[in-house]
Design a protein around this motif. Sequence first.
Motif, PDB file in Angstrom:
ATOM      1  N   GLN A 162     -13.816   2.650   6.404  1.00  0.00           N
ATOM      2  CA  GLN A 162     -14.162   3.905   5.732  1.00  0.00           C
ATOM      3  C   GLN A 162     -13.041   4.363   4.812  1.00  0.00           C
ATOM      4  N   ARG A 163     -11.785   4.263   5.280  1.00  0.00           N
ATOM      5  CA  ARG A 163     -10.640   4.629   4.433  1.00  0.00           C
ATOM      6  C   ARG A 163     -10.593   3.777   3.175  1.00  0.00           C
ATOM      7  N   GLN A 164     -10.861   2.507   3.345  1.00  0.00           N
ATOM      8  CA  GLN A 164     -10.824   1.598   2.200  1.00  0.00           C
ATOM      9  C   GLN A 164     -11.902   1.977   1.186  1.00  0.00           C
ATOM     10  N   ILE A 165     -13.067   2.360   1.676  1.00  0.00           N
ATOM     11  CA  ILE A 165     -14.147   2.747   0.771  1.00  0.00           C
ATOM     12  C   ILE A 165     -13.796   4.059   0.066  1.00  0.00           C
ATOM     13  N   LEU A 166     -13.253   5.050   0.801  1.00  0.00           N
ATOM     14  CA  LEU A 166     -12.966   6.361   0.226  1.00  0.00           C
ATOM     15  C   LEU A 166     -11.719   6.377  -0.653  1.00  0.00           C
ATOM     16  N   LEU A 167     -10.640   5.731  -0.234  1.00  0.00           N
ATOM     17  CA  LEU A 167      -9.359   5.871  -0.914  1.00  0.00           C
ATOM     18  C   LEU A 167      -8.932   4.645  -1.727  1.00  0.00           C
ATOM     19  N   MET A 190       0.867   4.530   0.976  1.00  0.00           N
ATOM     20  CA  MET A 190       0.424   5.528   0.005  1.00  0.00           C
ATOM     21  C   MET A 190      -0.107   4.791  -1.211  1.00  0.00           C
ATOM     22  N   SER A 191      -1.284   5.168  -1.647  1.00  0.00           N
ATOM     23  CA  SER A 191      -1.892   4.463  -2.762  1.00  0.00           C
ATOM     24  C   SER A 191      -1.207   4.832  -4.071  1.00  0.00           C
ATOM     25  N   GLY A 192      -0.893   3.853  -4.859  1.00  0.00           N
ATOM     26  CA  GLY A 192      -0.319   4.077  -6.178  1.00  0.00           C
ATOM     27  C   GLY A 192       1.187   4.234  -6.199  1.00  0.00           C
ATOM     28  N   ILE A 193       1.858   4.391  -5.062  1.00  0.00           N
ATOM     29  CA  ILE A 193       3.314   4.577  -5.033  1.00  0.00           C
ATOM     30  C   ILE A 193       3.943   3.306  -4.485  1.00  0.00           C
ATOM     31  N   PRO A 194       4.818   2.657  -5.258  1.00  0.00           N
ATOM     32  CA  PRO A 194       5.471   1.449  -4.761  1.00  0.00           C
ATOM     33  C   PRO A 194       6.369   1.757  -3.565  1.00  0.00           C
ATOM     34  N   THR A 195       6.590   0.786  -2.757  1.00  0.00           N
ATOM     35  CA  THR A 195       7.422   0.942  -1.564  1.00  0.00           C
ATOM     36  C   THR A 195       8.855   1.266  -1.970  1.00  0.00           C
ATOM     37  N   GLY A 196       9.454   2.226  -1.274  1.00  0.00           N
ATOM     38  CA  GLY A 196      10.834   2.613  -1.546  1.00  0.00           C
ATOM     39  C   GLY A 196      10.942   3.792  -2.487  1.00  0.00           C
ATOM     40  N   LEU A 197       9.903   4.131  -3.240  1.00  0.00           N
ATOM     41  CA  LEU A 197       9.952   5.263  -4.150  1.00  0.00           C
ATOM     42  C   LEU A 197       9.288   6.506  -3.590  1.00  0.00           C
TER      43      LEU A 197
END
Length: 128
Positions: free
Chosen positions: A97-102, A111-118
């Motif tokens: 469900q998370r994959q479908i919604l987000l 976090m979607s769209g934010i690279p790791t470490g930033l």
Amino acid sequence: MADELTIREVIEDSQLEEEFEDETIFERICALSEMFPPAVRIVGSSAANLTWSGTVNAFKFGKSAAWIASTSFMILFLPIVFEAEMAQMQQAQLQHQRQILLGPNAASGGMSGIPTGLGPPVMGGMQH
């Protein structure tokens, strides 16, 4: 002449063999049992009876033990296995469900769209 006696003996032996009847296995065992004294026969019979009763009792015990073990497993452990499977299925459904919604990155928990470490600092993660 020696050859004739040998041939006669062979013929007589073969005639004697034809006169004897074949013994059955039961008759042979009875004849062999008469060869041993009664004490030996009693001990042998007792050992055979003890072995047979021990085998029967071991089979009965094994049958009962298998029944107890299998029913105990079904009553005690099978519900736990079913609950764990249900929890795993619910977790997979939530992730789907998370994959479908987000989006595709949301299923992994990042976090979607934010690279790791930033991303924002994690409390207790880094000490200065």
